[in-house]
Design an enzyme around this catalytic site. Structure first.
Site, PDB file in Angstrom:
ATOM      1  N   SER A   7       0.828  -1.204   0.000  1.00  0.00           N
ATOM      2  CA  SER A   7       0.000   0.000   0.000  1.00  0.00           C
ATOM      3  C   SER A   7       0.866   1.259   0.000  1.00  0.00           C
ATOM      4  O   SER A   7       1.900   1.314   0.661  1.00  0.00           O
ATOM      5  CB  SER A   7      -0.893  -0.002   1.241  1.00  0.00           C
ATOM      6  OG  SER A   7      -1.679   1.158   1.296  1.00  0.00           O
ATOM      7  N   CYS A  33       2.692   2.503  -2.370  1.00  0.00           N
ATOM      8  CA  CYS A  33       3.997   2.366  -3.039  1.00  0.00           C
ATOM      9  C   CYS A  33       3.911   2.585  -4.551  1.00  0.00           C
ATOM     10  O   CYS A  33       4.902   2.415  -5.259  1.00  0.00           O
ATOM     11  CB  CYS A  33       4.603   0.998  -2.748  1.00  0.00           C
ATOM     12  SG  CYS A  33       5.215   0.816  -1.057  1.00  0.00           S
ATOM     13  N   THR A  58      -1.349   1.450  -8.082  1.00  0.00           N
ATOM     14  CA  THR A  58      -2.400   1.922  -8.982  1.00  0.00           C
ATOM     15  C   THR A  58      -1.849   2.904 -10.002  1.00  0.00           C
ATOM     16  O   THR A  58      -2.194   2.846 -11.192  1.00  0.00           O
ATOM     17  CB  THR A  58      -3.535   2.570  -8.176  1.00  0.00           C
ATOM     18  OG1 THR A  58      -4.080   1.608  -7.266  1.00  0.00           O
ATOM     19  CG2 THR A  58      -4.633   3.067  -9.091  1.00  0.00           C
TER      20      THR A  58
END
Length: 620
Positions: A269, A271, A274
């Protein structure tokens, strides 16, 4: 067999009988009798049945229509806003040891506890029975998933996120090879939210292939087919020589070249997962979970388990995320959760425009300054607010999304987050070294994380939270999978967060340059410098890429600052990794051999060049 006598109408009973599967009948009979709903509705793949679910979410008040056609909003309770790690347990037999930090419960104890809580839980409610397919249908990747829930919101979300699978169950020809998910929101409070949060349980029986998730509504807990199914799939894949990974799948398309190169990527998360999967000009296959199998030609192929996105909406704005923002602000079937609604319009944090001072959010009627029971101010929208939408609704959706054979996987990226050690992009020496890189991902906590910022957390393959087999077995499965392949995907590491004097050395758009360098390496278009960590780009190549892709001048000074090998910091990382792994059981010897090789190379380079930070030119 008279399934759930007195609960299931004849038409729904015939839908079950049509599948000619005794195990499905047994499971439905068992849980209908235990949960005791007032009504049972079986949903097939028909448009009429699916519309019943969508409309039911509105009828039940679990969703409300917004101004834009097809848009609805759902609110979870104020204390039901994220994955519940404390009450999520893997059910195991005595003597089973999983990775440190993975909560377990004895399978007999867990079954008794959760079944006692579930007794009569659906009284006064409607039980919806769904049939889905994880992965493309009629495919080597297909896994059937049976869902029982009393939440129309859960059932509707699953329509957006997963492929219908009623006919896929028929194709099982009576086999019991499917996953089962039993969910109930439980007793509801005056806001329609789960009331008995003290009895919230998310129990995963990996050997039995079943998940129980009760007294919750937040989709990360209630939608069993998502991260809960990932745990079942990890267990299954690690006994069947394939991989179930917490990875995006994307197609990289270099400008001026007629080809698509498929990458999978695992990032903890915050990093850059997306933002990497959604780099402008590229194709998206999936943003979250990938199954990876050996294809008929002996090479690796990957498929997206889902065909939708359950995405964090914070900071989605027209400048940074134009494709997603356009999708979220135009007519289509879409569910918002835990945002602010004012006069029928949705608002979220970081959306790029002013947010009203009042409205309705996850706390109920809200106005600026409202506080929770602890006295903390409630924000207009939750930081973990989400959107749920089909991937096909995105302009950059890849036409290969539903290909039964998946996409040919040519490269894997492992992304971490550290401020003082890792270079922006690096290629492993080989598959085994790449597995080692994935197994040693570290992520620094940020100011947005509860607790102290800057703490490094180990996150093997960005999948540690979801492991349902021992860590050593999981890592060994990766080593073994590479040995099975005729040719292996290249493996890379990225770090977008390197800093000096508190300032980031990378710009937000730079990741496109690193991606296109990786893509070129797959096709042998760039040579590289060999360092103790792996292969790094040459200056001339990335200078050209910055110019062509971003119209930006990239100086030798910038290159030296970003790609110097910080040997002292990396040796310290190897020491941390060794200390973290030494407490785990049955880690493969190969892992420790590679660790020693990396550390020895770093020490040798430090001694040879007489410095703890080595510029790239020394490796030319």
């Amino acid at each position: 067999m008279n399934i759930g006598k007195g609960f299931i109408w004849d038409g729904d009973l015939q839908k079950i009988k049509y599948l000619k599967n005794p195990e499905i009948e047994r499971i439905i009979d068992k849980y209908v009798r235990l949960l005791r709903p007032d009504k049972v509705t079986v949903i097939s793949d028909s448009a009429e049945d699916i519309a019943y679910v969508r409309d039911g979410a509105i009828r039940a008040g679990e969703e409300k229509n917004l101004n834009i056609e097809g848009h609805t909003v759902h609110f979870d309770g104020i204390n039901d806003q994220g994955r519940d790690k404390n009450n999520t347990c893997i059910m195991v037999k005595p003597g089973t040891i999983l990775a440190s930090g993975i909560k377990t419960v004895d399978v007999e104890t867990g079954n008794k506890e959760v079944h006692d809580i579930m007794d009569g839980m659906m009284e006064g409610k409607e039980c919806i029975i769904r049939f889905f397919c994880l992965g493309p249908v009629n495919s080597p990747f297909s896994l059937c998933a049976l869902q029982l829930t009393d939440s129309f919101y859960v059932a509707h979300s699953e329509d957006l996120l997963y492929r219908t699978g009623y006919q896929q169950f028929k194709n099982l020809n009576g086999s019991n090879s499917f996953f089962t998910f039993v969910h109930s929101s439980g007793k509801l409070d005056e806001n329609g939210n789960s009331a008995n949060l003290d009895k919230r349980r998310i129990y995963i029986d990996t050997e039995g292939g079943i998940v129980y998730t009760i007294n919750n509504q937040y989709a990360g807990n209630s939608l069993g087919l998502k991260k809960l199914a990932l745990r079942l799939a990890i267990y299954k894949s690690n006994h069947e020589d394939w991989l179930a990974e917490h990875m995006f799948i994307m197609g990289a398309r270099p400008e001026g070249k007629d080809r698509t190169t498929y990458f999978a990527g695992a990032y903890p998360s915050a990093c850059g997962k997306t933002s990497t999967a959604m780099i402008p000009g590229q194709l998206i296959v999936g943003d979250d979970i990938a199954y990876i199998r050996k294809g008929a030609d002996g090479n690796a192929f990957a498929a997206n388990v889902e065909h939708g996105i359950f995405g964090i909406i914070e900071d989605v704005n027209p400048q940074d995320d134009p494709v997603i923002y356009k999708t979220l602000t135009s007519p289509r079937e879409l569910i918002f959760s835990n945002i602010l609604v004012n006069d029928g319009s949705p608002y979220w944090l970081g959306m790029g425009k002013d947010i009203p001072d009042k409205g309705v959010n996850f706390s109920g009627i809200w106005e600026k300054g409202k506080k929770n029971h602890a006295g903390a101010e409630i924000p207009p929208a939750h930081k973990n607010a989400r959107y749920t939408v089909r991937i096909e609704e995105l302009e950059n959706c890849d036409s290969m999304l539903n290909n039964p054979q998946g996409v040919p996987l040519q490269a894997i990226i492992y992304g971490g987050r550290d401020s003082d050690t890792s270079v922006p992009v690096c290629q492993s020496f080989d598959w085994d070294h790449g597995v080692f890189i994935g197994a040693t991902i570290e992520s620094e906590t940020t100011a947005a994380t509860i607790g102290k910022a800057g703490v490094r957390e180990l996150s093997p393959m960005a999948n540690l939270d979801f492991l349902s087999v021992p860590l050593g077995q999981y890592i060994n499965s990766h080593f073994k999978f590479g040995q099975m392949l005729s040719s292996r995907p290249l493996i890379f590491a990225t770090n977008y967060f390197l800093q000096e004097s508190g300032k980031f050395l990378n710009g937000k758009l730079d990741k496109k340059v690193w991606l296109m360098w990786m893509e070129g390496r797959v096709h042998g278009e760039y040579t590289a410098l060999e360092t103790p960590l792996g292969y790094i780009p040459k200056y001339d190549d990335v200078e050209t890429l910055f110019d062509v892709l971003l119209g930006k001048k990239y100086s030798r000074e910038e290159y030296d600052r970003q790609f110097s090998i910080r040997a002292d910091s990396y040796i310290a990382k190897m020491d941390r990794i060794e200390a973290a792994y030494i407490i785990e059981k049955s880690i493969p010897d190969k892992f420790y051999i590679i660790l020693k090789e990396v550390k020895d190379r770093l020490i040798s380079a430090k001694l040879h060049f007489g410095m703890g930070v080595i510029k790239p030119e020394y490796f030319e």
